[in-house]
Design a protein around this motif. Structure first.
Motif, PDB file in Angstrom:
ATOM      1  N   LEU A   5     -13.854  50.421 -11.734  1.00 36.26           N
ATOM      2  CA  LEU A   5     -14.116  51.747 -11.182  1.00 36.26           C
ATOM      3  C   LEU A   5     -12.963  52.697 -11.477  1.00 36.26           C
ATOM      4  O   LEU A   5     -13.183  53.866 -11.803  1.00 36.26           O
ATOM      5  CB  LEU A   5     -14.359  51.657  -9.673  1.00 36.26           C
ATOM      6  CG  LEU A   5     -15.598  50.862  -9.225  1.00 36.26           C
ATOM      7  CD1 LEU A   5     -15.806  51.017  -7.726  1.00 36.26           C
ATOM      8  CD2 LEU A   5     -16.846  51.301  -9.973  1.00 36.26           C
ATOM      9  N   TRP A   6     -11.741  52.209 -11.382  1.00 30.15           N
ATOM     10  CA  TRP A   6     -10.600  53.068 -11.702  1.00 30.15           C
ATOM     11  C   TRP A   6     -10.617  53.462 -13.182  1.00 30.15           C
ATOM     12  O   TRP A   6     -10.271  54.599 -13.540  1.00 30.15           O
ATOM     13  CB  TRP A   6      -9.287  52.384 -11.355  1.00 30.15           C
ATOM     14  CG  TRP A   6      -8.108  53.224 -11.761  1.00 30.15           C
ATOM     15  CD1 TRP A   6      -7.201  52.954 -12.734  1.00 30.15           C
ATOM     16  CD2 TRP A   6      -7.732  54.497 -11.214  1.00 30.15           C
ATOM     17  NE1 TRP A   6      -6.282  53.978 -12.845  1.00 30.15           N
ATOM     18  CE2 TRP A   6      -6.592  54.944 -11.917  1.00 30.15           C
ATOM     19  CE3 TRP A   6      -8.254  55.307 -10.206  1.00 30.15           C
ATOM     20  CZ2 TRP A   6      -5.962  56.154 -11.636  1.00 30.15           C
ATOM     21  CZ3 TRP A   6      -7.640  56.521  -9.933  1.00 30.15           C
ATOM     22  CH2 TRP A   6      -6.509  56.929 -10.641  1.00 30.15           C
ATOM     23  N   GLN A   7     -11.034  52.549 -14.041  1.00 30.67           N
ATOM     24  CA  GLN A   7     -11.131  52.870 -15.471  1.00 30.67           C
ATOM     25  C   GLN A   7     -12.102  54.028 -15.699  1.00 30.67           C
ATOM     26  O   GLN A   7     -11.879  54.872 -16.579  1.00 30.67           O
ATOM     27  CB  GLN A   7     -11.573  51.635 -16.256  1.00 30.67           C
ATOM     28  CG  GLN A   7     -10.490  50.574 -16.394  1.00 30.67           C
ATOM     29  CD  GLN A   7     -10.998  49.286 -17.013  1.00 30.67           C
ATOM     30  OE1 GLN A   7     -12.198  49.023 -17.072  1.00 30.67           O
ATOM     31  NE2 GLN A   7     -10.074  48.455 -17.492  1.00 30.67           N
ATOM     32  N   GLN A   8     -13.149  54.090 -14.895  1.00 30.48           N
ATOM     33  CA  GLN A   8     -14.105  55.175 -15.045  1.00 30.48           C
ATOM     34  C   GLN A   8     -13.520  56.497 -14.561  1.00 30.48           C
ATOM     35  O   GLN A   8     -13.812  57.557 -15.135  1.00 30.48           O
ATOM     36  CB  GLN A   8     -15.400  54.827 -14.310  1.00 30.48           C
ATOM     37  CG  GLN A   8     -16.067  53.594 -14.904  1.00 30.48           C
ATOM     38  CD  GLN A   8     -17.500  53.433 -14.492  1.00 30.48           C
ATOM     39  OE1 GLN A   8     -18.290  54.348 -14.648  1.00 30.48           O
ATOM     40  NE2 GLN A   8     -17.832  52.267 -13.974  1.00 30.48           N
ATOM     41  N   VAL A   9     -12.696  56.445 -13.518  1.00 28.72           N
ATOM     42  CA  VAL A   9     -11.983  57.654 -13.082  1.00 28.72           C
ATOM     43  C   VAL A   9     -11.113  58.170 -14.221  1.00 28.72           C
ATOM     44  O   VAL A   9     -11.089  59.375 -14.528  1.00 28.72           O
ATOM     45  CB  VAL A   9     -11.117  57.361 -11.837  1.00 28.72           C
ATOM     46  CG1 VAL A   9     -10.254  58.571 -11.480  1.00 28.72           C
ATOM     47  CG2 VAL A   9     -11.992  56.958 -10.653  1.00 28.72           C
ATOM     48  N   GLN A  10     -10.425  57.258 -14.895  1.00 28.66           N
ATOM     49  CA  GLN A  10      -9.564  57.651 -16.006  1.00 28.66           C
ATOM     50  C   GLN A  10     -10.373  58.192 -17.183  1.00 28.66           C
ATOM     51  O   GLN A  10      -9.946  59.144 -17.848  1.00 28.66           O
ATOM     52  CB  GLN A  10      -8.722  56.453 -16.455  1.00 28.66           C
ATOM     53  CG  GLN A  10      -7.674  56.017 -15.438  1.00 28.66           C
ATOM     54  CD  GLN A  10      -6.894  54.812 -15.905  1.00 28.66           C
ATOM     55  OE1 GLN A  10      -7.461  53.767 -16.211  1.00 28.66           O
ATOM     56  NE2 GLN A  10      -5.580  54.966 -15.986  1.00 28.66           N
ATOM     57  N   LEU A  11     -11.535  57.600 -17.432  1.00 21.80           N
ATOM     58  CA  LEU A  11     -12.376  58.060 -18.539  1.00 21.80           C
ATOM     59  C   LEU A  11     -12.852  59.488 -18.332  1.00 21.80           C
ATOM     60  O   LEU A  11     -12.907  60.281 -19.281  1.00 21.80           O
ATOM     61  CB  LEU A  11     -13.585  57.127 -18.723  1.00 21.80           C
ATOM     62  CG  LEU A  11     -13.382  55.891 -19.583  1.00 21.80           C
ATOM     63  CD1 LEU A  11     -14.641  55.029 -19.569  1.00 21.80           C
ATOM     64  CD2 LEU A  11     -13.038  56.285 -21.024  1.00 21.80           C
ATOM     65  N   VAL A  12     -13.212  59.824 -17.099  1.00 26.66           N
ATOM     66  CA  VAL A  12     -13.622  61.200 -16.814  1.00 26.66           C
ATOM     67  C   VAL A  12     -12.462  62.142 -17.099  1.00 26.66           C
ATOM     68  O   VAL A  12     -12.652  63.214 -17.705  1.00 26.66           O
ATOM     69  CB  VAL A  12     -14.108  61.339 -15.355  1.00 26.66           C
ATOM     70  CG1 VAL A  12     -14.281  62.810 -14.981  1.00 26.66           C
ATOM     71  CG2 VAL A  12     -15.427  60.605 -15.170  1.00 26.66           C
ATOM     72  N   ARG A  13     -11.264  61.756 -16.700  1.00 27.28           N
ATOM     73  CA  ARG A  13     -10.086  62.582 -16.951  1.00 27.28           C
ATOM     74  C   ARG A  13      -9.817  62.730 -18.452  1.00 27.28           C
ATOM     75  O   ARG A  13      -9.419  63.803 -18.922  1.00 27.28           O
ATOM     76  CB  ARG A  13      -8.864  61.975 -16.256  1.00 27.28           C
ATOM     77  CG  ARG A  13      -8.909  62.053 -14.734  1.00 27.28           C
ATOM     78  CD  ARG A  13      -7.748  61.305 -14.097  1.00 27.28           C
ATOM     79  NE  ARG A  13      -7.699  61.522 -12.643  1.00 27.28           N
ATOM     80  CZ  ARG A  13      -6.811  60.934 -11.841  1.00 27.28           C
ATOM     81  NH1 ARG A  13      -5.920  60.088 -12.344  1.00 27.28           N
ATOM     82  NH2 ARG A  13      -6.832  61.187 -10.543  1.00 27.28           N
ATOM     83  N   GLN A  14     -10.038  61.665 -19.195  1.00 24.26           N
ATOM     84  CA  GLN A  14      -9.744  61.686 -20.630  1.00 24.26           C
ATOM     85  C   GLN A  14     -10.810  62.437 -21.430  1.00 24.26           C
ATOM     86  O   GLN A  14     -10.486  63.208 -22.341  1.00 24.26           O
ATOM     87  CB  GLN A  14      -9.635  60.249 -21.152  1.00 24.26           C
ATOM     88  CG  GLN A  14      -8.419  59.485 -20.635  1.00 24.26           C
ATOM     89  CD  GLN A  14      -8.538  57.984 -20.840  1.00 24.26           C
ATOM     90  OE1 GLN A  14      -9.469  57.497 -21.493  1.00 24.26           O
ATOM     91  NE2 GLN A  14      -7.593  57.239 -20.288  1.00 24.26           N
ATOM     92  N   LYS A  15     -12.075  62.224 -21.078  1.00 28.86           N
ATOM     93  CA  LYS A  15     -13.171  62.772 -21.880  1.00 28.86           C
ATOM     94  C   LYS A  15     -13.655  64.136 -21.399  1.00 28.86           C
ATOM     95  O   LYS A  15     -14.340  64.843 -22.140  1.00 28.86           O
ATOM     96  CB  LYS A  15     -14.337  61.782 -21.910  1.00 28.86           C
ATOM     97  CG  LYS A  15     -13.987  60.469 -22.601  1.00 28.86           C
ATOM     98  CD  LYS A  15     -15.230  59.617 -22.833  1.00 28.86           C
ATOM     99  CE  LYS A  15     -14.881  58.377 -23.657  1.00 28.86           C
ATOM    100  NZ  LYS A  15     -16.094  57.558 -23.958  1.00 28.86           N
ATOM    101  N   SER A  16     -13.340  64.486 -20.167  1.00 28.69           N
ATOM    102  CA  SER A  16     -13.701  65.793 -19.591  1.00 28.69           C
ATOM    103  C   SER A  16     -15.147  66.193 -19.903  1.00 28.69           C
ATOM    104  O   SER A  16     -15.396  67.192 -20.581  1.00 28.69           O
ATOM    105  CB  SER A  16     -12.744  66.875 -20.108  1.00 28.69           C
ATOM    106  OG  SER A  16     -12.902  68.072 -19.384  1.00 28.69           O
ATOM    107  N   PRO A  17     -16.115  65.414 -19.428  1.00 26.94           N
ATOM    108  CA  PRO A  17     -17.517  65.719 -19.737  1.00 26.94           C
ATOM    109  C   PRO A  17     -17.946  67.084 -19.207  1.00 26.94           C
ATOM    110  O   PRO A  17     -17.509  67.511 -18.128  1.00 26.94           O
ATOM    111  CB  PRO A  17     -18.283  64.594 -19.029  1.00 26.94           C
ATOM    112  CG  PRO A  17     -17.365  64.132 -17.937  1.00 26.94           C
ATOM    113  CD  PRO A  17     -15.982  64.268 -18.501  1.00 26.94           C
TER     114      PRO A  17
END
Length: 265
Positions: A5-17
């Motif tokens: 779940l934390w990895q998904q938080v980071q992915l949103v920050r990285q990919k900025s959908p």
């Protein structure tokens, strides 16, 4: 699961959908700021002339019927139809479901375009499934999230969707799993539109998550934990609103994983 779940938080920050919101007047500023703080990019657009183009460039769509009217309802239906046709993930927030026949009619039409996610409080989910006569009190819930599980299961099966029931315990139901999240704080109910912010965040997370149910779990956990931590620094709902946005932005892995309260079955 905490690490995932934390990895998904980071992915949103990285990919900025890019999240296209057709939402209500009351919460536009709140939800846009919540999305920005979490790392996503919000756009608020409801003009029929640009709906299809916007959805083509967005990574996900959030449709919130809070301040429904005849013009916006047409935009919402166009958006849902387009998202469904091009397999773009979209979230339905059925604010005030069951309150009026007009609202229910539009919701019935929106459901035909198979939302990826339905997120609402217990009363709204029950009203949406039409399995009993629980009274909807404005946009507040008069039922507990557990009461809406049967209704949510009906929606999951009928529309091949994922349902998130917001409450003291958030319950996420999909075809093959059930997730319960027990984060958050009662003071959050005194800030208007945090449920709408949850729907917007769900839109950001399903834009990047392969496992959509886990994406919603990450979104709801992030908001709940941010609320818990923000309450410690707040004197009331006004400062909570500001502090919560800050915490969405500043959340650390240690804070997230140490405060996460989640059960999966």
């Amino acid at each position: 699961m905490e690490k995932n779940l934390w990895q998904q938080v980071q992915l949103v920050r990285q990919k900025s959908p890019l999240v296209h919101n057709i939402t209500n007047y009351v919460v536009m500023n709140n939800t846009a700021n919540a999305l920005l703080a979490a790392g996503a990019s919000p756009i608020m657009a409801h003009a029929k002339s640009e709906i299809r183009e916007m959805i083509n460039i967005a990574h996900s769509v959030v449709i919130n019927i809070g301040t429904l009217d005849e013009y916006w309802s047409e935009s919402m239906l166009m958006a849902a139809e387009t998202a469904n046709a091009i397999h773009k993930p979209w979230v339905l927030d059925p604010v005030g479901a069951g309150a009026t026949s007009f609202r229910d009619q539009i919701l019935h039409q929106l459901l035909q375009f198979h939302p990826t996610v339905i997120r609402g409080n217990a009363s709204e989910i029950i009203a949406l499934a039409k399995i009993n006569t629980t009274v909807t009190k404005g946009v507040d819930s008069t039922a507990e999230s557990n009461d809406a599980v049967k209704a949510a299961q009906i929606l999951v099966q009928q529309y091949n969707t994922i349902v998130c029931i917001s409450g003291e315990t958030d319950i996420i139901l999909s075809q093959d799993q059930s997730i319960q999240i027990k984060n958050g704080h009662s003071l959050m109910t005194k800030v208007t539109g945090l449920g709408c912010s949850a729907s917007a965040l769900a839109g950001a997370f399903i834009a990047i998550a392969e496992d959509k149910a886990a994406g919603i779990a990450a979104a709801m956990s992030l908001l709940g934990i941010a609320g818990e931590l923000a309450v410690r620094e707040s004197k009331g709902p006004g400062s909570l609103q500001v502090n919560l946005i800050d915490k969405l932005y500043n959340m650390t892995e240690e804070e997230f994983t140490s405060h996460l309260k989640i059960e999966k079955s």
